[in-house]
Design a protein around this motif. Structure first.
Motif, PDB file in Angstrom:
ATOM      1  N   ALA A   1       0.786  -1.172  -0.112  1.00  0.00           N
ATOM      2  CA  ALA A   1      -0.074   0.095   0.092  1.00  0.00           C
ATOM      3  C   ALA A   1       0.682   1.065  -0.097  1.00  0.00           C
ATOM      4  CB  ALA A   1      -0.846  -0.064   1.273  1.00  0.00           C
ATOM      5  N   ARG A   2       1.901   1.149   0.840  1.00  0.00           N
ATOM      6  CA  ARG A   2       2.888   2.406   0.954  1.00  0.00           C
ATOM      7  C   ARG A   2       3.442   2.609  -0.536  1.00  0.00           C
ATOM      8  NH1 ARG A   2       7.547   2.861   5.345  1.00  0.00           N
ATOM      9  NH2 ARG A   2       8.626   1.346   3.958  1.00  0.00           N
ATOM     10  N   GLY A   3       3.529   1.784  -1.162  1.00  0.00           N
ATOM     11  CA  GLY A   3       4.385   1.874  -2.784  1.00  0.00           C
ATOM     12  C   GLY A   3       3.576   2.419  -3.598  1.00  0.00           C
ATOM     13  N   THR A   4       1.987   2.380  -3.273  1.00  0.00           N
ATOM     14  CA  THR A   4       1.111   3.127  -4.204  1.00  0.00           C
ATOM     15  C   THR A   4       0.409   4.348  -3.999  1.00  0.00           C
ATOM     16  OG1 THR A   4      -0.531   1.709  -3.321  1.00  0.00           O
ATOM     17  CG2 THR A   4       0.655   0.724  -5.169  1.00  0.00           C
ATOM     18  N   PHE A   5       0.174   4.779  -2.597  1.00  0.00           N
ATOM     19  CA  PHE A   5      -0.625   5.800  -2.314  1.00  0.00           C
ATOM     20  C   PHE A   5      -0.160   7.011  -2.808  1.00  0.00           C
ATOM     21  CE2 PHE A   5      -2.758   3.036   1.053  1.00  0.00           C
ATOM     22  CZ  PHE A   5      -3.919   3.286   0.592  1.00  0.00           C
ATOM     23  N   ASP A   6       1.255   7.353  -2.833  1.00  0.00           N
ATOM     24  CA  ASP A   6       1.577   8.637  -3.182  1.00  0.00           C
ATOM     25  C   ASP A   6       1.286   8.897  -4.559  1.00  0.00           C
ATOM     26  OD1 ASP A   6       2.538   9.050  -0.539  1.00  0.00           O
ATOM     27  OD2 ASP A   6       4.664   8.646  -1.165  1.00  0.00           O
ATOM     28  N   ASP A   7       1.650   7.991  -5.575  1.00  0.00           N
ATOM     29  CA  ASP A   7       1.134   8.148  -6.920  1.00  0.00           C
ATOM     30  C   ASP A   7      -0.235   8.270  -7.176  1.00  0.00           C
ATOM     31  OD1 ASP A   7       3.726   8.264  -7.444  1.00  0.00           O
ATOM     32  OD2 ASP A   7       3.834   6.061  -8.284  1.00  0.00           O
ATOM     33  N   GLN A   8      -1.054   7.519  -6.479  1.00  0.00           N
ATOM     34  CA  GLN A   8      -2.518   7.531  -6.544  1.00  0.00           C
ATOM     35  C   GLN A   8      -3.044   8.987  -5.861  1.00  0.00           C
ATOM     36  OE1 GLN A   8      -4.565   4.808  -4.004  1.00  0.00           O
ATOM     37  NE2 GLN A   8      -6.608   5.584  -4.493  1.00  0.00           N
ATOM     38  N   ILE A   9      -2.630   9.340  -5.112  1.00  0.00           N
ATOM     39  CA  ILE A   9      -2.997  10.738  -4.664  1.00  0.00           C
ATOM     40  C   ILE A   9      -2.708  11.739  -5.514  1.00  0.00           C
ATOM     41  CG2 ILE A   9      -2.593  12.378  -2.539  1.00  0.00           C
ATOM     42  CD1 ILE A   9      -2.687  10.233  -0.730  1.00  0.00           C
ATOM     43  N   VAL A  10      -1.552  11.713  -6.256  1.00  0.00           N
ATOM     44  CA  VAL A  10      -0.933  12.719  -7.195  1.00  0.00           C
ATOM     45  C   VAL A  10      -2.227  12.723  -8.298  1.00  0.00           C
ATOM     46  CG1 VAL A  10       0.816  13.389  -8.800  1.00  0.00           C
ATOM     47  CG2 VAL A  10       1.210  12.885  -6.285  1.00  0.00           C
ATOM     48  N   ALA A  11      -2.350  11.284  -8.634  1.00  0.00           N
ATOM     49  CA  ALA A  11      -3.378  11.367  -9.978  1.00  0.00           C
ATOM     50  C   ALA A  11      -4.585  11.657  -9.448  1.00  0.00           C
ATOM     51  CB  ALA A  11      -3.242   9.812 -10.347  1.00  0.00           C
ATOM     52  N   LEU A  12      -5.095  11.694  -8.211  1.00  0.00           N
ATOM     53  CA  LEU A  12      -6.288  11.967  -7.790  1.00  0.00           C
ATOM     54  C   LEU A  12      -6.377  13.487  -7.734  1.00  0.00           C
ATOM     55  CD1 LEU A  12      -7.746   9.055  -5.350  1.00  0.00           C
ATOM     56  CD2 LEU A  12      -8.576   9.872  -7.308  1.00  0.00           C
ATOM     57  N   GLN A  13      -5.504  14.192  -7.231  1.00  0.00           N
ATOM     58  CA  GLN A  13      -5.446  15.591  -7.277  1.00  0.00           C
ATOM     59  C   GLN A  13      -5.361  16.212  -8.819  1.00  0.00           C
ATOM     60  OE1 GLN A  13      -1.511  16.054  -5.272  1.00  0.00           O
ATOM     61  NE2 GLN A  13      -2.657  16.503  -3.356  1.00  0.00           N
ATOM     62  N   ARG A  14      -4.631  15.538  -9.714  1.00  0.00           N
ATOM     63  CA  ARG A  14      -5.034  16.017 -11.242  1.00  0.00           C
ATOM     64  C   ARG A  14      -6.422  15.834 -11.500  1.00  0.00           C
ATOM     65  NH1 ARG A  14       0.432  13.933 -11.983  1.00  0.00           N
ATOM     66  NH2 ARG A  14      -0.450  11.932 -12.686  1.00  0.00           N
ATOM     67  N   PHE A  15      -7.036  14.660 -11.074  1.00  0.00           N
ATOM     68  CA  PHE A  15      -8.386  14.360 -11.581  1.00  0.00           C
ATOM     69  C   PHE A  15      -9.378  15.606 -10.844  1.00  0.00           C
ATOM     70  CE2 PHE A  15     -12.056  11.384 -10.646  1.00  0.00           C
ATOM     71  CZ  PHE A  15     -12.594  11.531 -11.981  1.00  0.00           C
ATOM     72  N   VAL A  16      -8.935  15.845  -9.810  1.00  0.00           N
ATOM     73  CA  VAL A  16      -9.946  16.971  -9.066  1.00  0.00           C
ATOM     74  C   VAL A  16      -9.756  18.026  -9.943  1.00  0.00           C
ATOM     75  CG1 VAL A  16     -10.458  18.164  -7.204  1.00  0.00           C
ATOM     76  CG2 VAL A  16     -10.383  15.923  -6.730  1.00  0.00           C
ATOM     77  N   GLU A  17      -8.606  18.362 -10.360  1.00  0.00           N
ATOM     78  CA  GLU A  17      -8.284  19.785 -11.029  1.00  0.00           C
ATOM     79  C   GLU A  17      -9.214  19.702 -12.525  1.00  0.00           C
ATOM     80  OE1 GLU A  17      -4.206  19.909 -11.153  1.00  0.00           O
ATOM     81  OE2 GLU A  17      -3.935  20.229  -9.080  1.00  0.00           O
ATOM     82  N   SER A  18      -8.883  18.624 -12.816  1.00  0.00           N
ATOM     83  CA  SER A  18      -9.487  18.503 -14.204  1.00  0.00           C
ATOM     84  C   SER A  18     -11.204  18.586 -14.137  1.00  0.00           C
ATOM     85  CB  SER A  18      -9.211  16.990 -14.916  1.00  0.00           C
ATOM     86  OG  SER A  18      -9.761  15.912 -14.463  1.00  0.00           O
ATOM     87  N   GLN A  19     -11.702  17.792 -13.297  1.00  0.00           N
ATOM     88  CA  GLN A  19     -13.078  18.068 -13.029  1.00  0.00           C
ATOM     89  C   GLN A  19     -13.649  19.486 -12.764  1.00  0.00           C
ATOM     90  OE1 GLN A  19     -15.216  15.309 -13.969  1.00  0.00           O
ATOM     91  NE2 GLN A  19     -13.014  14.850 -14.575  1.00  0.00           N
ATOM     92  N   SER A  20     -12.830  20.161 -11.871  1.00  0.00           N
ATOM     93  CA  SER A  20     -13.299  21.597 -11.529  1.00  0.00           C
ATOM     94  C   SER A  20     -13.207  22.266 -12.952  1.00  0.00           C
ATOM     95  CB  SER A  20     -12.039  21.979 -10.545  1.00  0.00           C
ATOM     96  OG  SER A  20     -12.550  23.540 -10.143  1.00  0.00           O
ATOM     97  N   ARG A  21     -12.048  22.101 -13.768  1.00  0.00           N
ATOM     98  CA  ARG A  21     -11.937  22.970 -14.844  1.00  0.00           C
ATOM     99  C   ARG A  21     -13.230  22.498 -16.032  1.00  0.00           C
ATOM    100  NH1 ARG A  21     -11.573  27.314 -17.375  1.00  0.00           N
ATOM    101  NH2 ARG A  21     -10.395  27.157 -19.501  1.00  0.00           N
ATOM    102  N   ARG A  22     -13.534  21.265 -15.958  1.00  0.00           N
ATOM    103  CA  ARG A  22     -14.644  20.764 -16.818  1.00  0.00           C
ATOM    104  C   ARG A  22     -15.986  21.366 -16.245  1.00  0.00           C
ATOM    105  NH1 ARG A  22     -16.996  14.774 -16.057  1.00  0.00           N
ATOM    106  NH2 ARG A  22     -19.002  14.866 -17.061  1.00  0.00           N
TER     107      ARG A  22
END
Length: 545
Positions: free
Chosen positions: A405-426
């Motif tokens: 889990a520790r090896g995946t969460f950091d990249d997952q959160i970075v991706a979700l932050q970009r996802f939130v930004e994209s949905q906000s712009r959408r």
């Protein structure tokens, strides 16, 4: 002279062996570790955070193992540190765990007392009437007065009592390690529950903002519909978003209240009003680069594994007691004092009296009970071996899962932050297209709902990442010391529960009643017997003597 000296030495050695006896416990051998020599490597396991990771915010474990990192160093939130401190003093489950340990210590003392003689002071008077035709000199009434001491002692030739003592000691040490595991688990549970409250605070903020935006959109679409420039479909769609947000708000408010109640239960008292200011979920700066080490390290780091091994040692010692039941038991009883027909003659010359009665008991027929007891003891040992191996396997699995889990969460959160930004712009673009008549209002509502879902996913991922770091810290054995550099306490170390602490009894600690009254902490077993390593060596003593 030399021959006499050698003879005396031989006799002395023989007497020493006779008194010391032997033990029939099997020689203890630690079972092999039923796991691989290293944790999984490669893939997601290789992507572990370090001091240079963005999520570490400059905080690093500096290659310290988890047991060497104090929980105040692991948690950066002063509010959380204070809550953990209160929980360690007031949690009732931890208090019960300590009291169970103290009960086991008392049981050990009871069992160990069987190795020593018992001496009692006695005073007695008896009066007896004898029929006249059976009496001498017509003395039908006779009195007997006695004062003296009685002593009894079972000589432990074959180690039965010593085996039972070693069993009680191992059971005590097992409960001491269980208490240590409970304390470490409490630190982790309090942190997880505190983070849950923070996550619900963030969800409530997102839901309130979504409800505010949805209310405004609903007001505008209804106004347009009332003025004849909008459709009822747009109104109902906007209303649906509003009602869904309102329902979610009530759910999250309920969950937050229940999460606070759960935290209060763990803490053991209502949260005080003077707690330090906390930090939000996305600013929690936990140590994220604690090294995992090797699976073999878990044997010394994990108290649950140590507790399982002590239970195995107890079962091993019980076999010695079951074997000793097949051999004779020798006991000595005696008394010494004065005996007189009159009270005044008790201490006159010639009134001394004594008795000595050695006894040997040899089992001949027990209906198969001794054989069955030995079979039971051997089966119980095999059960404890399986429990010990399972504890190691479970610890290995927990750490491996935590590393994955520790090896995946950091990249997952970075991706979700970009996802939130994209949905906000959408959402901004959809609203612009709707206002310019290019697109329907459904696109706006869909974008708004998707943004809300993306924000929830990001908050939940942040919570899961922090929970994983907390749990991995626990799984690696962290949480026993308060600050890095502190001397680790023994598993049966004293605990101060303030006014609720039971005072150690004078008889148990070997102190006077006056000094015992001043003790406000529970007494560790080091005050009652040889040090734990020495005692453990005794419990693992070799085969028959």
């Amino acid at each position: 002279m030399l021959r006499q000296s050698l003879m005396a030495t031989a006799v002395g050695a023989a007497l020493t062996v006779l008194v010391a006896g032997c033990t029939l416990q099997p020689k203890y051998e630690r079972p092999a570790e039923p796991v691989t020599s290293t944790f999984p490597e490669g893939g997601i396991y290789a992507n572990q955070p370090d001091a240079s990771s963005t999520a570490s915010n400059g905080r690093s474990a500096n290659s310290l193992a988890a047991p060497d990192i104090g929980w105040r160093d692991f948690f950066a939130d002063a509010r959380l540190q204070r809550i953990v401190e209160i929980a360690l003093k007031n949690n009732r489950d931890l208090r019960v765990s300590v009291l169970n340990m103290e009960a086991a210590r008392a049981q050990y003392q009871i069992t160990r007392a069987g190795l020593f003689p018992t001496i009692d002071a006695v005073a007695d008077q008896s009066k007896q009437r004898t029929p006249k035709n059976l009496s001498f000199f017509n003395q039908t009434i006779s009195n007997t007065y006695s004062v003296g001491v009685n002593a009894s002692w079972e000589i432990d030739f074959f180690g039965r009592i010593r085996s039972l003592k070693d069993q009680a000691l191992a059971q005590y040490l097992s409960l001491a390690e269980t208490r240590k595991a409970a304390e470490i688990s409490l630190v982790s549970s309090v942190a997880d529950q505190y983070l849950q409250v923070l996550a619900l605070d963030d969800l409530l903020t997102v839901t309130r903002n979504t409800l505010k935006t949805a209310d405004e959109s609903y007001r505008i679409t209804k106004l347009q519909y009332d003025n004849g420039v909008g459709s009822e479909l747009d109104v109902r769609q906007a209303q649906g978003v509003v009602e869904q947000a309102r329902a979610n708000l009530q759910t999250e408010m309920r969950l937050r209240a229940q999460a606070v109640n759960a935290l209060v239960l763990l803490v053991g008292e209502p949260l005080p009003d003077d707690l330090p200011q906390g930090v939000p979920l996305d600013s929690q700066n936990l140590l994220s680069d604690i090294p995992a080490g090797l699976p073999s390290d878990l044997l010394t780091r994990r108290p649950d594994i140590a507790a399982a091994e002590q239970s195995l040692l107890a079962a091993n010692a019980n076999i010695g007691a079951a074997r000793a039941a097949f051999f004779p038991r020798v006991s000595l009883t005696g008394s010494f004092g004065t005996l007189s027909p009159t009270l005044g003659g008790l201490f006159k010359p010639g009134s001394a009296a004594w008795s000595f009665a050695p006894q040997i008991s040899i089992p001949i027929f027990e209906g198969g009970a001794n054989v069955a007891n030995l079979d039971l003891a051997q089966v119980q040992k095999r059960i404890e071996i399986a429990n010990y191996e399972k504890a190691i396997q479970n610890a290995f699995r927990e750490v491996a899962d935590g590393l994955a889990a520790r090896g995946t969460f950091d990249d997952q959160i970075v991706a979700l932050q970009r996802f939130v930004e994209s949905q906000s712009r959408r959402l901004e673009l959809s609203d612009l297209r709707y206002r310019n008549g290019v697109d329907s209002y459904l696109a706006v509502l869909t974008a708004q709902t998707d943004l809300y879902s993306a924000q929830q996913l990001l908050i939940n991922a942040r919570l899961q990442r922090l929970n994983n770091l907390v749990d991995l810290y626990q799984f690696l054995g962290g949480g026993w010391i308060e600050r890095a550099g502190d001397q680790p306490r023994p598993a049966d170390a004293p605990v101060d529960y303030g006014s609720a602490a039971p005072a150690a009894p004078a008889a148990a600690s070997g102190t006077s009643a006056a000094s015992a009254a001043s003790v406000s902490k529970l007494t560790p077993i080091e005050h009652l017997m040889p040090s734990a390593p020495q005692a453990e060596t005794t419990a693992r003593s070799n085969a028959p003597g």
